[in-house]
Write an enzyme that holds these catalytic residues in place. Structure first.
Site, short mmCIF file in Angstrom:
data_model
loop_
_atom_site.label_atom_id
_atom_site.label_comp_id
_atom_site.label_asym_id
_atom_site.label_seq_id
_atom_site.Cartn_x
_atom_site.Cartn_y
_atom_site.Cartn_z
CG HIS A 91 -67.32 10.00 21.02
ND1 HIS A 91 -68.67 9.87 21.24
CD2 HIS A 91 -67.15 11.26 20.53
CE1 HIS A 91 -69.28 11.00 20.92
NE2 HIS A 91 -68.38 11.86 20.47
CG ASP A 113 -69.43 8.08 24.93
OD1 ASP A 113 -68.62 8.27 24.00
OD2 ASP A 113 -69.46 8.79 25.95
CD GLU A 166 -66.22 13.33 23.36
OE1 GLU A 166 -65.76 14.48 23.26
OE2 GLU A 166 -67.46 13.10 23.37
CD GLU A 167 -70.80 13.03 23.80
OE1 GLU A 167 -70.51 14.08 24.42
OE2 GLU A 167 -71.08 13.01 22.60
CD GLU A 184 -66.77 14.62 18.72
OE1 GLU A 184 -67.96 14.36 18.49
OE2 GLU A 184 -66.26 14.46 19.84
#
Ligand SMILES: [Zn+2]
Length: 201
Positions: free
Chosen positions: A78, A80, A145-146, A173
């Protein structure tokens, strides 16, 4: 930017990426997409952009395998990062300062711009060494994603462009580990998340 002239180019690229302000709640995704397009061109990789909803572009870089019928390897990340309380930082979180010990300070240094650049630099090195693999490798770069991926991966997996990637296996991740071991999130067969509601009396 006061770059160390003896710095390894992969570190320089990592620091450049860390300086892009893809910080929630208003990430500058345009600058990240341009950065990724430039790298795809440098590496001679196919680059596809899929705007899953307005302002939310998924970037896909593809290294074609010698047997493209095989299911592909997906290297996902991701773009962001979560916000910052800048007053609590010893260095500007978007400067990517590197201290004399070699520590690099930035929001995104662990989560997870490191991984994106590691994928890119690994492929750069393998290609430069003339390596070829049977399976196609796709690198996908996701927005949002966050904040849950509702305008990122969650939409992307429903798209025909996702189906067309014909993915057999994916990496994404992990988490830092302060010991000498590495943390790997392990899953097999299928995800099994259940919600149990117990009503007592
Ligand atoms: Zn993350």
């Amino acid at each position: 930017r006061g770059q160390d002239p003896g710095e390894h180019p992969s570190v320089t690229l990592f620091r450049e990426y860390l300086r892009l302000k893809t910080v929630q709640p208003e990430p500058n995704y345009d600058v990240a997409v341009r950065f990724l397009e430039r790298i795809a061109a440098e590496l001679g990789l196919g680059c596809q952009k899929v705007e899953v909803c307005p302002g939310r572009v998924v970037t896909i870089m593809t290294w074609q395998g010698t047997d493209p019928q095989l299911r592909s390897i997906l290297l996902n990340s991701h773009t962001d990062v979560v916000p910052v309380f800048e007053e609590h930082w010893t260095h500007d979180p978007f400067e990517a300062f590197k201290d004399s010990q070699g520590n690099i300070y930035a929001r995104g240094a662990q989560d997870m711009k490191c991984v994106s650049i590691q994928y890119i630099e690994a492929i750069r090195r393998l290609k430069a060494e003339g390596k070829r693999f049977p399976r196609t490798i796709h690198m996908t770069f996701m927005p949002d994603e966050e904040i849950g991926g509702f305008k990122g991966m969650q939409l992307f997996v429903k798209r025909p462009e996702f189906q067309a990637l014909n993915i057999g296996f994916a990496l994404d991740e992990g988490l830092a580990n302060p010991t000498d071991t590495f943390t790997v999130f392990y899953g097999e067969k299928c995800v099994w998340w259940i919600k149990i509601k117990c009503e007592g009396n």
